[in-house]
Design a protein around this motif. Structure first.
Motif, PDB file in Angstrom:
ATOM      1  N   VAL A 230     147.440   8.973   4.642  1.00  0.00           N
ATOM      2  CA  VAL A 230     146.987   7.586   4.728  1.00  0.00           C
ATOM      3  C   VAL A 230     146.099   7.406   5.953  1.00  0.00           C
ATOM      4  CG1 VAL A 230     149.071   6.751   3.580  1.00  0.00           C
ATOM      5  CG2 VAL A 230     148.973   6.781   6.077  1.00  0.00           C
ATOM      6  N   ASP A 231     145.210   6.424   5.872  1.00  0.00           N
ATOM      7  CA  ASP A 231     144.382   6.051   7.015  1.00  0.00           C
ATOM      8  C   ASP A 231     144.972   4.866   7.775  1.00  0.00           C
ATOM      9  OD1 ASP A 231     142.267   7.968   6.618  1.00  0.00           O
ATOM     10  OD2 ASP A 231     141.704   6.806   4.846  1.00  0.00           O
ATOM     11  N   PHE A 232     145.642   3.967   7.051  1.00  0.00           N
ATOM     12  CA  PHE A 232     146.342   2.865   7.714  1.00  0.00           C
ATOM     13  C   PHE A 232     147.391   2.304   6.760  1.00  0.00           C
ATOM     14  CE2 PHE A 232     143.027   0.698   5.415  1.00  0.00           C
ATOM     15  CZ  PHE A 232     143.475  -0.591   5.150  1.00  0.00           C
ATOM     16  N   VAL A 233     148.283   1.489   7.330  1.00  0.00           N
ATOM     17  CA  VAL A 233     149.424   0.962   6.582  1.00  0.00           C
ATOM     18  C   VAL A 233     149.513  -0.543   6.795  1.00  0.00           C
ATOM     19  CG1 VAL A 233     151.948   1.007   6.329  1.00  0.00           C
ATOM     20  CG2 VAL A 233     150.702   3.128   6.824  1.00  0.00           C
ATOM     21  N   LEU A 234     149.732  -1.285   5.704  1.00  0.00           N
ATOM     22  CA  LEU A 234     150.019  -2.716   5.773  1.00  0.00           C
ATOM     23  C   LEU A 234     151.474  -2.934   5.403  1.00  0.00           C
ATOM     24  CD1 LEU A 234     146.875  -4.252   4.014  1.00  0.00           C
ATOM     25  CD2 LEU A 234     147.234  -3.774   6.436  1.00  0.00           C
ATOM     26  N   VAL A 235     152.157  -3.755   6.175  1.00  0.00           N
ATOM     27  CA  VAL A 235     153.585  -3.982   5.974  1.00  0.00           C
ATOM     28  C   VAL A 235     153.792  -5.407   5.480  1.00  0.00           C
ATOM     29  CG1 VAL A 235     155.862  -3.974   7.049  1.00  0.00           C
ATOM     30  CG2 VAL A 235     154.099  -2.361   7.829  1.00  0.00           C
ATOM     31  N   GLY A 236     154.303  -5.528   4.266  1.00  0.00           N
ATOM     32  CA  GLY A 236     154.575  -6.840   3.679  1.00  0.00           C
ATOM     33  C   GLY A 236     155.993  -6.884   3.142  1.00  0.00           C
ATOM     34  N   ILE A 237     156.971  -6.876   4.044  1.00  0.00           N
ATOM     35  CA  ILE A 237     158.383  -6.791   3.637  1.00  0.00           C
ATOM     36  C   ILE A 237     159.130  -8.079   3.961  1.00  0.00           C
ATOM     37  CG2 ILE A 237     158.527  -4.284   3.684  1.00  0.00           C
ATOM     38  CD1 ILE A 237     159.660  -4.436   6.506  1.00  0.00           C
ATOM     39  N   GLY A 238     158.393  -9.178   4.010  1.00  0.00           N
ATOM     40  CA  GLY A 238     159.043 -10.471   4.184  1.00  0.00           C
ATOM     41  C   GLY A 238     158.907 -11.024   5.583  1.00  0.00           C
ATOM     42  N   ILE A 239     159.444 -12.219   5.763  1.00  0.00           N
ATOM     43  CA  ILE A 239     159.382 -12.900   7.052  1.00  0.00           C
ATOM     44  C   ILE A 239     160.766 -13.385   7.448  1.00  0.00           C
ATOM     45  CG2 ILE A 239     156.981 -13.607   6.809  1.00  0.00           C
ATOM     46  CD1 ILE A 239     157.898 -16.331   5.928  1.00  0.00           C
ATOM     47  N   LEU A 240     160.924 -13.672   8.737  1.00  0.00           N
ATOM     48  CA  LEU A 240     162.176 -14.173   9.302  1.00  0.00           C
ATOM     49  C   LEU A 240     161.902 -15.497   9.998  1.00  0.00           C
ATOM     50  CD1 LEU A 240     163.366 -10.837  10.955  1.00  0.00           C
ATOM     51  CD2 LEU A 240     164.373 -11.903   8.921  1.00  0.00           C
ATOM     52  N   PRO A 241     162.844 -16.437   9.948  1.00  0.00           N
ATOM     53  CA  PRO A 241     162.629 -17.706  10.653  1.00  0.00           C
ATOM     54  C   PRO A 241     162.566 -17.478  12.162  1.00  0.00           C
ATOM     55  CG  PRO A 241     164.902 -17.530   9.896  1.00  0.00           C
ATOM     56  CD  PRO A 241     164.157 -16.379   9.282  1.00  0.00           C
ATOM     57  N   GLU A 242     161.646 -18.163  12.796  1.00  0.00           N
ATOM     58  CA  GLU A 242     161.495 -18.050  14.250  1.00  0.00           C
ATOM     59  C   GLU A 242     162.463 -19.043  14.897  1.00  0.00           C
ATOM     60  OE1 GLU A 242     160.745 -15.971  16.795  1.00  0.00           O
ATOM     61  OE2 GLU A 242     158.744 -15.769  15.919  1.00  0.00           O
ATOM     62  N   ASP A 243     163.713 -18.594  15.066  1.00  0.00           N
ATOM     63  CA  ASP A 243     164.761 -19.505  15.537  1.00  0.00           C
ATOM     64  C   ASP A 243     165.430 -19.065  16.837  1.00  0.00           C
ATOM     65  OD1 ASP A 243     166.243 -17.345  14.640  1.00  0.00           O
ATOM     66  OD2 ASP A 243     167.077 -18.375  12.906  1.00  0.00           O
ATOM     67  N   ASP A 244     164.864 -18.072  17.517  1.00  0.00           N
ATOM     68  CA  ASP A 244     165.496 -17.562  18.731  1.00  0.00           C
ATOM     69  C   ASP A 244     165.584 -18.632  19.817  1.00  0.00           C
ATOM     70  OD1 ASP A 244     165.696 -15.161  17.465  1.00  0.00           O
ATOM     71  OD2 ASP A 244     164.126 -14.140  18.596  1.00  0.00           O
ATOM     72  N   LEU A 245     164.541 -19.413  19.991  1.00  0.00           N
ATOM     73  CA  LEU A 245     164.530 -20.456  21.008  1.00  0.00           C
ATOM     74  C   LEU A 245     165.626 -21.486  20.723  1.00  0.00           C
ATOM     75  CD1 LEU A 245     162.821 -21.246  23.518  1.00  0.00           C
ATOM     76  CD2 LEU A 245     161.465 -22.691  21.993  1.00  0.00           C
ATOM     77  N   ALA A 246     165.758 -21.865  19.452  1.00  0.00           N
ATOM     78  CA  ALA A 246     166.787 -22.829  19.071  1.00  0.00           C
ATOM     79  C   ALA A 246     168.182 -22.254  19.278  1.00  0.00           C
ATOM     80  CB  ALA A 246     166.596 -23.230  17.614  1.00  0.00           C
ATOM     81  N   ALA A 247     168.366 -20.985  18.922  1.00  0.00           N
ATOM     82  CA  ALA A 247     169.670 -20.349  19.098  1.00  0.00           C
ATOM     83  C   ALA A 247     170.049 -20.288  20.567  1.00  0.00           C
ATOM     84  CB  ALA A 247     169.658 -18.952  18.489  1.00  0.00           C
TER      85      ALA A 247
END
Length: 402
Positions: A230-247
Motif C-alpha cells: 500500500v501507499d497510504f491507508v485511510l481509517v474509517g472505523i467509527g467515531i467516539l463522543p468527545e466527552d473527556d472534558l465533561a467526565a
C-alpha cells in the motif's frame, strides 16, 4: 447573562446563532480548538477533497458573522477544565471565563488504529477534520494504492472518492458484510455491487492484523493470511463522543454526555448537544445521533432552554450519504426491526428498503429514490405505516396513501 459554548462545530455554530436571535443582550463566547471558524464536515471527504470546493465555502457562516452578531469566537482555544463550583471555564494558559450557562458541543473524534498494529505509522489517516483532509490530499494521485479500513459509511464514501480519482482501492471489513451494523442485507448488497462496479476491491470478513513499514506504511497483513502493498491507508472505523472534558468535570456520562429531554446535563447550568450528547429516546432507551440535522435541531433546543425556555427535544432522525452517482437518504432508525422489504425504483439503479418492527414502519433507505424517501419520511414522522406488501409493490401509488 453570560453564555459560554465549548465546541465550534455544526452544533456550536447553530447554538450561538439561535442564542443571539433569542437574546440581543447576552454575552456569548464560542470556543473552538481548530484555527478556523465553524465549517461543514460532510463535504470534506467529497467535494473539498476532490478540489471542487474552496475552504471559504466550507464555512457555515462568513467569519464576519460572529463579529457582526457580537459573538466572541475564539479559534485555536483549548479548554483545560470546567470549574463547576465557580462556574468558570479555564483555558490552557490560565485564563478563566465565567458563565451563567455553559453548553458542550464538543462533537466526536475518530477511532484510531492502535499503535501496536502500526496505527502510528506515517501516511495512515483518519477521515474527520479539515486538518486530516489537508494532510492526505496529496496522496490522491492516479494509480496510488489505497487501503481503507472499515466498511461503514465513512469508509465507503472515502473509497468512492479514491476510486473516482483513479486510485487502486482495497477496502477491508472485519464483519461479514459492509454496513452490517447500520443497514439491511439489501442495502449492503446494493453498495457492494456499486463499489465493485467502479473497481473497488471489497474484502468482507477480513480484518487488519497489522500495518507494516519503517516510518511510513508500506504494507498490510490481513486476517485471511494475505498481504497487501500500500501507499497510504485511510481509517474509517467509527467515531467516539468527545466527552473527556465533561467526565473530568463530574458530569454523568452514558454513551456520551447524558442530557435530559431539554438538553440539560446532570448539572442544571450546563447543556450539551450534537454528536457528544446522548438523550432519552423511545421506550426508555437512550441514544446518540451522529448527524448534521441532529446537531442543528438539538443545539437550537438547547439554546432556547439556555435562554429560559422549557422545550423538549423531539428527534426526527434522518441521514444521507453520497457515493459515486448515488444519493442514499435514510429516514428513521432501523434499530430493532424484524423485517425488511425491497421496493424497486422507477429508474435503473434506484431502489428503497423499508424496515418494519411488527407491522410498524420504523425506517427507510432510499437509493436514488427521492420520492420514496419523501413519502416514507412523512409516514415515519407522523407515526404512520403502510402494509409491507404495499411498500414492496412498485406499482402501488404511495403518495395516494398519504
Amino acid at each position: 447573562m453570560k453564555h459560554v459554548v465549548i465546541g465550534a462545530g455544526q452544533a456550536g455554530a447553530a447554538l450561538v446563532a439561535k442564542l443571539r436571535s433569542l437574546d440581543a443582550e447576552a454575552e456569548i463566547t464560542l470556543l473552538g480548538s481548530e484555527p478556523v471558524p465553524p465549517y461543514q464536515r460532510p463535504p470534506l471527504s467529497k467535494k473539498y477533497l476532490m478540489g471542487e470546493m474552496e475552504l471559504e465555502r466550507l464555512y457555515l457562516r462568513p467569519a464576519r458573522f460572529y463579529e457582526e452578531q457580537r459573538i466572541d469566537l475564539r479559534t485555536s482555544a483549548t479548554v483545560a477544565r470546567i470549574d463547576r463550583d465557580a462556574q468558570e471555564v479555564e483555558l490552557e494558559g490560565g485564563e478563566r471565563l465565567p458563565y451563567d450557562r455553559l453548553a458542550l458541543t464538543t462533537g466526536s473524534r475518530p477511532r484510531l488504529l492502535p499503535a501496536g498494529i502500526g496505527g502510528d505509522l506515517g501516511r495512515v489517516y483518519p477521515v474527520r477534520s479539515l486538518e486530516h483532509i489537508d494532510a492526505m490530499v496529496h496522496e490522491f494521485a492516479e494509480g496510488a494504492r489505497c487501503l481503507i479500513v472499515g466498511g461503514g459509511y465513512i469508509g465507503l464514501e472515502a473509497a468512492a472518492v479514491a476510486a473516482s480519482r483513479g486510485l487502486k482501492v482495497t477496502l477491508v471489513e472485519a464483519m461479514d458484510r459492509i454496513l452490517q451494523r447500520v443497514a439491511s442485507v439489501e442495502t449492503s448488497n446494493y453498495f457492494r455491487t456499486l463499489h465493485q462496479g467502479h473497481g473497488v476491491e471489497i474484502r468482507e470478513g477480513t480484518g487488519l492484523v497489522r500495518l507494516t513499514g519503517e516510518g511510513d506504511v508500506t504494507g498490510a497483513d490481513l486476517s485471511d493470511g494475505s498481504t497487501l502493498d500500500v501507499d497510504f491507508v485511510l481509517v474509517g472505523i467509527g467515531i467516539l463522543p468527545e466527552d473527556d472534558l465533561a467526565a473530568a468535570a463530574g458530569l454523568t456520562i452514558e454513551n456520551g454526555i447524558a442530557v435530559d429531554a431539554q438538553c440539560r446535563t446532570s448539572d442544571p447550568a450546563i447543556f450539551a448537544a450534537g454528536d457528544c450528547a446522548s438523550f432519552p429516546w423511545q421506550e426508555g432507551a437512550r441514544i446518540r445521533l451522529e448527524s448534521v440535522p441532529n446537531a442543528i435541531d438539538q443545539a437550537e433546543v438547547a439554546a432556547a432552554n439556555m435562554a429560559g425556555g422549557e422545550e423538549d427535544y423531539v428527534a426526527v432522525p434522518w441521514f444521507w450519504s453520497d457515493q459515486f452517482d448515488v444519493k442514499l437518504q435514510i429516514a428513521g432508525l432501523n434499530t430493532g426491526h424484524d423485517r425488511t422489504v425491497l421496493r424497486p425504483g422507477a429508474r435503473p439503479g434506484a431502489q428503497s428498503v423499508w424496515y418494519y418492527r411488527g407491522d410498524r414502519l420504523v425506517a427507510l433507505d432510499a437509493m436514488n429514490e427521492p420520492r420514496a424517501y419523501m413519502i416514507g419520511k412523512r409516514l415515519i414522522d407522523a407515526g404512520r405505516s403502510i402494509p409491507p406488501e404495499t411498500a414492496a409493490d412498485a406499482n402501488a401509488d404511495l403518495k395516494a396513501l398519504l
